[in-house]
Design a protein around this motif. Structure first.
Motif: not given
Length: 170
Positions: A13, A16, A19, A127, A132, A163-164
Protein backbone atom coordinates in the motif's frame (compact mmCIF):
# COMPACT_ATOMS: atom_id res chain seq x y z
CA UNK A 1 -3.32 -14.28 8.10
CA UNK A 2 0.01 -14.27 9.89
CA UNK A 3 1.85 -11.10 10.87
CA UNK A 4 4.50 -11.38 8.14
CA UNK A 5 1.86 -11.74 5.42
CA UNK A 6 -0.09 -8.82 6.89
CA UNK A 7 3.01 -6.61 6.85
CA UNK A 8 3.75 -7.58 3.21
CA UNK A 9 0.25 -6.50 2.23
CA UNK A 10 0.63 -3.21 4.09
CA UNK A 11 3.98 -2.58 2.40
CA UNK A 12 2.27 -2.91 -0.99
CA UNK A 13 0.00 0.00 0.00
CA UNK A 14 3.02 2.26 0.44
CA UNK A 15 3.17 3.20 -3.25
CA UNK A 16 -0.38 4.52 -3.04
CA UNK A 17 0.87 7.29 -0.79
CA UNK A 18 4.33 7.77 -2.33
CA UNK A 19 2.93 9.85 -5.21
CA UNK A 20 6.32 11.02 -6.49
CA UNK A 21 8.07 7.66 -6.19
CA UNK A 22 10.79 9.05 -3.91
CA UNK A 23 10.76 6.07 -1.59
CA UNK A 24 9.27 8.18 1.20
CA UNK A 25 5.86 9.55 2.01
CA UNK A 26 6.02 13.23 2.83
CA UNK A 27 3.91 16.39 2.84
CA UNK A 28 4.56 16.89 -0.88
CA UNK A 29 2.96 13.53 -1.71
CA UNK A 30 -0.27 14.69 -0.07
CA UNK A 31 -0.06 18.03 -1.85
CA UNK A 32 0.52 16.23 -5.17
CA UNK A 33 -2.57 14.09 -4.58
CA UNK A 34 -4.65 17.17 -3.74
CA UNK A 35 -3.47 18.98 -6.89
CA UNK A 36 -4.22 15.95 -9.06
CA UNK A 37 -7.79 15.67 -7.79
CA UNK A 38 -8.45 19.39 -8.22
CA UNK A 39 -6.95 19.42 -11.72
CA UNK A 40 -9.06 16.41 -12.76
CA UNK A 41 -12.28 18.19 -11.77
CA UNK A 42 -11.28 21.70 -12.80
CA UNK A 43 -11.53 23.02 -9.25
CA UNK A 44 -9.25 25.89 -8.32
CA UNK A 45 -7.04 25.71 -5.24
CA UNK A 46 -8.43 29.02 -3.97
CA UNK A 47 -12.06 27.90 -4.09
CA UNK A 48 -13.78 26.65 -0.96
CA UNK A 49 -13.64 23.07 -2.26
CA UNK A 50 -9.99 23.48 -3.23
CA UNK A 51 -9.07 24.86 0.17
CA UNK A 52 -10.91 21.97 1.84
CA UNK A 53 -8.94 19.43 -0.21
CA UNK A 54 -5.61 21.05 0.68
CA UNK A 55 -6.57 21.40 4.36
CA UNK A 56 -7.67 17.76 4.37
CA UNK A 57 -4.44 16.66 2.70
CA UNK A 58 -2.42 18.53 5.32
CA UNK A 59 -4.47 17.02 8.15
CA UNK A 60 -3.99 13.57 6.63
CA UNK A 61 -0.24 14.13 6.33
CA UNK A 62 -0.01 15.34 9.93
CA UNK A 63 -1.94 12.30 11.12
CA UNK A 64 0.18 9.93 9.04
CA UNK A 65 3.37 11.53 10.32
CA UNK A 66 2.08 11.30 13.88
CA UNK A 67 1.38 7.61 13.47
CA UNK A 68 4.39 6.53 11.45
CA UNK A 69 7.25 9.09 11.38
CA UNK A 70 9.21 7.50 14.19
CA UNK A 71 12.47 9.35 13.60
CA UNK A 72 10.82 12.77 13.18
CA UNK A 73 12.45 13.59 9.84
CA UNK A 74 9.13 14.75 8.30
CA UNK A 75 8.96 11.81 5.94
CA UNK A 76 7.73 8.26 6.34
CA UNK A 77 9.93 5.47 5.05
CA UNK A 78 8.51 2.20 3.80
CA UNK A 79 9.62 0.54 7.04
CA UNK A 80 8.00 3.24 9.17
CA UNK A 81 4.80 2.91 7.13
CA UNK A 82 4.70 -0.86 7.56
CA UNK A 83 5.40 -0.59 11.27
CA UNK A 84 2.99 2.32 11.79
CA UNK A 85 0.18 0.68 9.86
CA UNK A 86 0.70 -2.76 11.30
CA UNK A 87 0.90 -1.58 14.90
CA UNK A 88 -1.51 1.34 14.93
CA UNK A 89 -4.06 1.26 12.11
CA UNK A 90 -4.93 -2.39 12.57
CA UNK A 91 -5.60 -1.91 16.27
CA UNK A 92 -7.31 1.47 16.03
CA UNK A 93 -9.45 2.00 12.91
CA UNK A 94 -11.11 4.98 14.61
CA UNK A 95 -7.75 6.77 14.60
CA UNK A 96 -7.42 6.13 10.89
CA UNK A 97 -10.89 7.54 10.30
CA UNK A 98 -9.99 10.61 12.33
CA UNK A 99 -6.93 11.42 10.22
CA UNK A 100 -8.33 10.44 6.80
CA UNK A 101 -11.85 11.89 7.06
CA UNK A 102 -11.08 15.56 6.27
CA UNK A 103 -9.25 14.68 3.05
CA UNK A 104 -11.69 12.01 1.91
CA UNK A 105 -14.72 14.19 2.71
CA UNK A 106 -13.24 17.04 0.68
CA UNK A 107 -12.41 14.73 -2.24
CA UNK A 108 -15.93 13.27 -2.21
CA UNK A 109 -17.29 16.84 -2.27
CA UNK A 110 -15.13 17.67 -5.30
CA UNK A 111 -16.30 14.48 -7.03
CA UNK A 112 -19.91 15.56 -6.41
CA UNK A 113 -20.01 17.75 -9.49
CA UNK A 114 -23.72 18.49 -9.57
CA UNK A 115 -24.67 18.54 -5.90
CA UNK A 116 -26.51 15.23 -5.97
CA UNK A 117 -23.62 13.10 -4.72
CA UNK A 118 -20.45 11.56 -6.06
CA UNK A 119 -21.07 8.81 -8.58
CA UNK A 120 -19.11 5.68 -9.38
CA UNK A 121 -17.89 7.43 -12.54
CA UNK A 122 -16.52 10.43 -10.64
CA UNK A 123 -15.10 8.17 -7.91
CA UNK A 124 -13.29 6.20 -10.64
CA UNK A 125 -11.80 9.47 -11.92
CA UNK A 126 -10.46 10.21 -8.42
CA UNK A 127 -8.97 6.75 -8.11
CA UNK A 128 -7.31 6.99 -11.54
CA UNK A 129 -5.64 10.34 -10.83
CA UNK A 130 -4.36 8.95 -7.54
CA UNK A 131 -2.66 6.10 -9.37
CA UNK A 132 -5.15 3.25 -9.55
CA UNK A 133 -5.20 1.34 -12.84
CA UNK A 134 -8.26 2.39 -14.90
CA UNK A 135 -9.91 -1.04 -15.00
CA UNK A 136 -9.45 -1.50 -11.25
CA UNK A 137 -10.62 2.07 -10.55
CA UNK A 138 -13.91 1.43 -12.35
CA UNK A 139 -14.46 -1.84 -10.49
CA UNK A 140 -13.66 -0.36 -7.07
CA UNK A 141 -15.76 2.75 -7.69
CA UNK A 142 -18.77 0.63 -8.66
CA UNK A 143 -18.38 -1.38 -5.48
CA UNK A 144 -18.43 1.85 -3.44
CA UNK A 145 -21.88 2.85 -4.65
CA UNK A 146 -24.62 2.80 -2.03
CA UNK A 147 -28.15 1.64 -2.79
CA UNK A 148 -28.96 5.13 -4.11
CA UNK A 149 -26.20 4.83 -6.72
CA UNK A 150 -23.96 7.41 -5.07
CA UNK A 151 -20.62 7.11 -3.33
CA UNK A 152 -20.83 8.45 0.21
CA UNK A 153 -18.11 9.81 2.43
CA UNK A 154 -18.75 7.04 4.96
CA UNK A 155 -18.52 4.24 2.39
CA UNK A 156 -15.36 5.77 0.97
CA UNK A 157 -13.79 6.09 4.41
CA UNK A 158 -14.62 2.49 5.33
CA UNK A 159 -13.20 1.15 2.06
CA UNK A 160 -10.07 3.27 2.26
CA UNK A 161 -9.42 2.24 5.85
CA UNK A 162 -9.80 -1.40 4.85
CA UNK A 163 -7.38 -0.96 1.96
CA UNK A 164 -4.76 0.92 3.97
CA UNK A 165 -4.40 -1.55 6.74
CA UNK A 166 -7.39 -2.14 8.86
CA UNK A 167 -8.46 -5.01 6.59
CA UNK A 168 -5.54 -6.22 4.47
CA UNK A 169 -7.79 -8.48 2.41
CA UNK A 170 -9.55 -5.43 0.92
Amino acid sequence: MDSAEYERKIASRFATFDQDGSGYIDREDFSTAAKAVLREFGVTARSDKGQAVFAGAEAFWQGMAGIADVDGDQRVSREEFVTGAAKRLRDNPERFAEIARPFLAAVVAVADEDGTGATPATAARVLRVLGTAPELAAHVASALADTDGHVSEETTLTAFAAYCGVDPDA
